[in-house]
Structure formats: C-alpha cells, structure tokens
Design a protein around this motif. Sequence first.
Motif, PDB file in Angstrom:
ATOM      1  N   GLU A  54      63.321  67.986  58.610  1.00  0.00           N
ATOM      2  CA  GLU A  54      62.445  67.770  59.780  1.00  0.00           C
ATOM      3  C   GLU A  54      61.421  66.641  59.599  1.00  0.00           C
ATOM      4  OE1 GLU A  54      61.129  71.133  62.020  1.00  0.00           O
ATOM      5  OE2 GLU A  54      63.148  71.974  62.073  1.00  0.00           O
ATOM      6  N   ARG A  55      60.974  66.392  58.386  1.00  0.00           N
ATOM      7  CA  ARG A  55      60.068  65.255  58.133  1.00  0.00           C
ATOM      8  C   ARG A  55      60.487  64.611  56.824  1.00  0.00           C
ATOM      9  NH1 ARG A  55      58.963  66.775  62.604  1.00  0.00           N
ATOM     10  NH2 ARG A  55      56.907  67.123  63.560  1.00  0.00           N
ATOM     11  N   ARG A  56      60.498  63.242  56.806  1.00  0.00           N
ATOM     12  CA  ARG A  56      60.767  62.513  55.548  1.00  0.00           C
ATOM     13  C   ARG A  56      59.401  62.081  55.022  1.00  0.00           C
ATOM     14  NH1 ARG A  56      63.551  59.051  57.711  1.00  0.00           N
ATOM     15  NH2 ARG A  56      65.677  59.794  57.398  1.00  0.00           N
ATOM     16  N   THR A  57      58.806  62.959  54.235  1.00  0.00           N
ATOM     17  CA  THR A  57      57.399  62.795  53.860  1.00  0.00           C
ATOM     18  C   THR A  57      57.201  62.988  52.361  1.00  0.00           C
ATOM     19  OG1 THR A  57      56.726  63.598  56.032  1.00  0.00           O
ATOM     20  CG2 THR A  57      55.097  63.722  54.300  1.00  0.00           C
ATOM     21  N   LEU A  58      56.395  62.126  51.762  1.00  0.00           N
ATOM     22  CA  LEU A  58      56.038  62.271  50.340  1.00  0.00           C
ATOM     23  C   LEU A  58      54.563  62.629  50.240  1.00  0.00           C
ATOM     24  CD1 LEU A  58      57.710  59.093  48.779  1.00  0.00           C
ATOM     25  CD2 LEU A  58      58.601  61.426  48.804  1.00  0.00           C
ATOM     26  N   ARG A  59      54.259  63.653  49.468  1.00  0.00           N
ATOM     27  CA  ARG A  59      52.857  64.080  49.301  1.00  0.00           C
ATOM     28  C   ARG A  59      52.252  63.459  48.045  1.00  0.00           C
ATOM     29  NH1 ARG A  59      53.447  70.530  49.601  1.00  0.00           N
ATOM     30  NH2 ARG A  59      55.261  70.063  48.359  1.00  0.00           N
ATOM     31  N   LEU A  60      50.993  63.112  48.103  1.00  0.00           N
ATOM     32  CA  LEU A  60      50.282  62.657  46.899  1.00  0.00           C
ATOM     33  C   LEU A  60      49.716  63.901  46.203  1.00  0.00           C
ATOM     34  CD1 LEU A  60      48.363  59.479  48.122  1.00  0.00           C
ATOM     35  CD2 LEU A  60      50.727  59.694  47.304  1.00  0.00           C
ATOM     36  N   VAL A  61      50.145  64.094  44.971  1.00  0.00           N
ATOM     37  CA  VAL A  61      49.786  65.316  44.236  1.00  0.00           C
ATOM     38  C   VAL A  61      48.682  65.005  43.231  1.00  0.00           C
ATOM     39  CG1 VAL A  61      50.634  67.108  42.673  1.00  0.00           C
ATOM     40  CG2 VAL A  61      52.118  66.233  44.498  1.00  0.00           C
ATOM     41  N   ASN A  62      47.587  65.711  43.329  1.00  0.00           N
ATOM     42  CA  ASN A  62      46.490  65.500  42.383  1.00  0.00           C
ATOM     43  C   ASN A  62      46.814  66.199  41.070  1.00  0.00           C
ATOM     44  OD1 ASN A  62      43.784  66.139  41.038  1.00  0.00           O
ATOM     45  ND2 ASN A  62      43.255  64.673  42.618  1.00  0.00           N
ATOM     46  N   PRO A  63      46.770  65.456  39.945  1.00  0.00           N
ATOM     47  CA  PRO A  63      47.144  66.083  38.660  1.00  0.00           C
ATOM     48  C   PRO A  63      46.220  67.238  38.261  1.00  0.00           C
ATOM     49  CG  PRO A  63      46.367  63.823  38.340  1.00  0.00           C
ATOM     50  CD  PRO A  63      46.461  64.029  39.823  1.00  0.00           C
ATOM     51  N   GLY A  64      45.010  67.289  38.823  1.00  0.00           N
ATOM     52  CA  GLY A  64      44.084  68.378  38.479  1.00  0.00           C
ATOM     53  C   GLY A  64      44.402  69.693  39.184  1.00  0.00           C
ATOM     54  N   VAL A  65      45.123  69.607  40.317  1.00  0.00           N
ATOM     55  CA  VAL A  65      45.486  70.830  41.064  1.00  0.00           C
ATOM     56  C   VAL A  65      46.987  70.768  41.369  1.00  0.00           C
ATOM     57  CG1 VAL A  65      43.192  71.344  42.021  1.00  0.00           C
ATOM     58  CG2 VAL A  65      44.686  69.763  43.241  1.00  0.00           C
ATOM     59  N   LYS A  66      47.765  70.450  40.325  1.00  0.00           N
ATOM     60  CA  LYS A  66      49.166  70.107  40.565  1.00  0.00           C
ATOM     61  C   LYS A  66      50.008  71.267  41.093  1.00  0.00           C
ATOM     62  CE  LYS A  66      50.771  70.384  35.749  1.00  0.00           C
ATOM     63  NZ  LYS A  66      49.559  70.446  34.908  1.00  0.00           N
ATOM     64  N   ASP A  67      49.614  72.494  40.810  1.00  0.00           N
ATOM     65  CA  ASP A  67      50.388  73.627  41.325  1.00  0.00           C
ATOM     66  C   ASP A  67      50.314  73.728  42.852  1.00  0.00           C
ATOM     67  OD1 ASP A  67      51.102  74.160  38.783  1.00  0.00           O
ATOM     68  OD2 ASP A  67      49.627  75.780  38.471  1.00  0.00           O
ATOM     69  N   MET A  68      49.214  73.237  43.416  1.00  0.00           N
ATOM     70  CA  MET A  68      49.073  73.262  44.878  1.00  0.00           C
ATOM     71  C   MET A  68      49.933  72.187  45.542  1.00  0.00           C
ATOM     72  SD  MET A  68      44.916  73.408  45.183  1.00  0.00           S
ATOM     73  CE  MET A  68      44.811  73.722  46.943  1.00  0.00           C
ATOM     74  N   GLU A  69      50.259  71.123  44.792  1.00  0.00           N
ATOM     75  CA  GLU A  69      50.925  69.930  45.345  1.00  0.00           C
ATOM     76  C   GLU A  69      50.144  69.367  46.535  1.00  0.00           C
ATOM     77  OE1 GLU A  69      55.109  69.806  45.618  1.00  0.00           O
ATOM     78  OE2 GLU A  69      55.376  70.591  43.600  1.00  0.00           O
ATOM     79  N   MET A  70      48.834  69.273  46.338  1.00  0.00           N
ATOM     80  CA  MET A  70      47.944  68.719  47.353  1.00  0.00           C
ATOM     81  C   MET A  70      47.133  67.585  46.717  1.00  0.00           C
ATOM     82  SD  MET A  70      48.390  70.349  50.210  1.00  0.00           S
ATOM     83  CE  MET A  70      49.696  71.553  50.455  1.00  0.00           C
ATOM     84  N   THR A  71      46.519  66.766  47.565  1.00  0.00           N
ATOM     85  CA  THR A  71      45.807  65.597  47.055  1.00  0.00           C
ATOM     86  C   THR A  71      44.398  65.966  46.593  1.00  0.00           C
ATOM     87  OG1 THR A  71      47.075  64.447  48.757  1.00  0.00           O
ATOM     88  CG2 THR A  71      45.481  63.148  47.546  1.00  0.00           C
ATOM     89  N   SER A  72      43.828  66.976  47.235  1.00  0.00           N
ATOM     90  CA  SER A  72      42.576  67.559  46.739  1.00  0.00           C
ATOM     91  C   SER A  72      42.617  69.042  47.082  1.00  0.00           C
ATOM     92  CB  SER A  72      41.356  66.871  47.365  1.00  0.00           C
ATOM     93  OG  SER A  72      41.067  67.437  48.636  1.00  0.00           O
ATOM     94  N   HIS A  73      41.539  69.751  46.771  1.00  0.00           N
ATOM     95  CA  HIS A  73      41.490  71.188  47.082  1.00  0.00           C
ATOM     96  C   HIS A  73      41.360  71.464  48.573  1.00  0.00           C
ATOM     97  CE1 HIS A  73      37.515  69.681  47.200  1.00  0.00           C
ATOM     98  NE2 HIS A  73      36.965  70.849  47.468  1.00  0.00           N
ATOM     99  N   THR A  74      41.032  70.414  49.373  1.00  0.00           N
ATOM    100  CA  THR A  74      40.836  70.617  50.812  1.00  0.00           C
ATOM    101  C   THR A  74      41.775  69.788  51.681  1.00  0.00           C
ATOM    102  OG1 THR A  74      39.113  68.952  50.619  1.00  0.00           O
ATOM    103  CG2 THR A  74      38.371  71.258  50.762  1.00  0.00           C
TER     104      THR A  74
END
Length: 350
Positions: free
Chosen positions: A68-88
């Motif tokens: 449905e989306r061809r999207t790459l996420r920027l993963v913050n190495p400090g919260v890598k389990d979330m696969e998010m760029t920051s905690h928010t």
Amino acid sequence: MSAANANIKELDQRLAEKWISGIWRIPAGARPAAPKTKVLPHLWKWADVYEGLVQARDQINVERGAAERRTLRLVNPGVKDMEMTSHTMLFAFQMIQPGEVAPPHRHTMSAIRFILRGSGAYTNVDGAKMVMEDGDLILTPQWSWHEHAHEGAEPMIWIDGLDVPFIQSLQVISFEPYPENRMPVRSDTHDPANYGMTRPVTTAENKLAAPLHYRWRDIYPVLKHLAEGEPHPYEGYAMEYVNPLTGGSTLPTLSCWIQLLRPGQRTQSHRHTSTVLYHAFSGNGTTVIDGKPFHWEKGDSFVVPLWHWHEHANLSAAEDAILFSMNDAPVLKPFGLYREEGPGKSQLGL
Ligand SMILES: [Fe+2]
Ligand SMILES: [Fe+2]
C-alpha cells in the motif's frame, strides 16, 4: 543481607503478589535532575535513502492488499526497537511511480508531506486534490481520508512526517481502509489559502486542522524577504507553518518550520525539551549536537534530541542553506513541559 533488608525484600515480594509496589524500589538514578532521552543524535545520508527507494521501486507493490505504501522509515539507533525517528515522531520517505495509486485510508495519526522531487502526483485529502510540487507542504490531519495518485512521468519522492510514536504511547491508534478503491475528488472544497488573514465562519463541527497546502512558490519569497532582516540568535531565519484555522501550530501534535541560513551564517547554541527532525532542502552545513558535528548536504536528514545543545552553521560562502524541520513542541507546551535554555557555549570551533 541485614535483617532489615531481608524484611523489605520479603515485603516487596508479598506486595508484588498483590500487584502493589513500594516507591522505595525506584532506583536513585531514575529521577534525573534534567530531562534525559534515549533518542540519539543521528544523520541519514540522502544517497542511502534514495538508493533504498530505487531498489524498492520494482519490488514493492503499492496496490490495496499489498504494501500500500513504498515508504522507508528513518530509524533512530537509540530507540531502534520502535523503528521510529524519535520517541514522538517519524520521518519516512515515500516513492510513487507514474500510474500508481497508493490506496485510500485514514488513521488517528496526523501526517505532513514535504515534497522533494518529481511532478504530476497529487494527494487527495477528504476530497481536496492537492498537486504536489517541490518544496510544498501538505497536511493530512488525523482521521482524514487520503490517497496518493501519480499522473506524471517520473517517480515522485516526498517526506512523510508523522506523530506515530506519540499516538502509540497514548494507545489510541486506529486505522481504517476506505470502503472503495478510490476516493472521489470533490469540487466544493475550499482552499484556505484564498482566505488570507480571514477565516470562514461556518456551522461545521469545530475542526482543529484542515487539509492545508502550503506552496513553495508562496513560502520561498517570504523566507527570502525575512532573511534580509535581523537574524534570530538560535535559528537564523525561520518561519513556522501556522494553522490559519486556530492560529496555532501546523497540526495539534506537530509543528513544521522552514529555516534559512545565509552564506557563512552561524547560530548560537541553545537547547530545549522539544525534539526536532531536520531535512536539508538545499545547501550544506554543519549542526553541532552536544559537541559532535554532523555535516549535512542537500537531501540529508538528522535529529536533534531533546535537551541537547545544538547550533547550526552554513558552510558555504556563496549559497543559502535551507532546512525543513518538524518538532513535537505542540504536545509539550499545553502542559507546561516546554523549556528552553541558551545561549550555551559555542561548540563550533570550526
Ligand atoms: Fe496514511
Ligand atoms: Fe533548536
């Protein structure tokens, strides 16, 4: 173990069996004097993002029921389990090919699109067809239906900025596919840009956000004009994209900025409890974050975590540098949690 300690341990165990916990069990270091984050300063190179999108181009299908989306996420190495760029917040890059349609849906997360390259694609938000051009910012407020479609000839790439981890932490994620494969484009939608300094008085339900389209061709001349005046000590020349319906931040949970640093310009160092995700839209420079320099050039993205000292410098002697950014201050300010400190000691030493 002393008798007293043994007694406390026994008490803790007895309480734990009843799902109760003594506050004395909190370790001393768990109450820091100043805000502490697991989010790490980090920079992502454009070449890596672009290469990833090109490689995904023919392998990822955006049809309904597929990715449905061809999207790459920027993963913050400090919260890598979330696969998010920051905690928010999340910064992601999306590519759509000519003729493709990324199928319609809605969710409780709010999204922004900042357009990077290509032409001929549009996003339909609640029936408003918004044709994307480089440097445009387009809002998809929470719970609004949206799809992306491409009528042009070249692959199109943009940034998706979302409040996913914040909404996740509140445990209020809802996601719904549109009942049909396509969304109709409505002719009766109003472009709030036409209202200028006014806003319509309506009987419609009070909305906190609208599917707004901030066009680069309108924003850039104003930014250039601003840059002829006195600079802000920490930001150079910066503007926030405001929500004309409320006069407040871009979206209820996110604030987007566009920022210009003149050739050779350096800012002073400061820190705040908001986290900022940056994208270098043009030019090149260095941002020093808690003493560590991050060199950026067009297309790179980086994160300044909360309560980290930071300052920016445009390294070019001839070219302006322009940074697009998104921050989470709107979820801190209403609760008195936004704090700012500066100027700090210069870290640049360049
Ligand atoms: Fe979406
Ligand atoms: Fe800052």
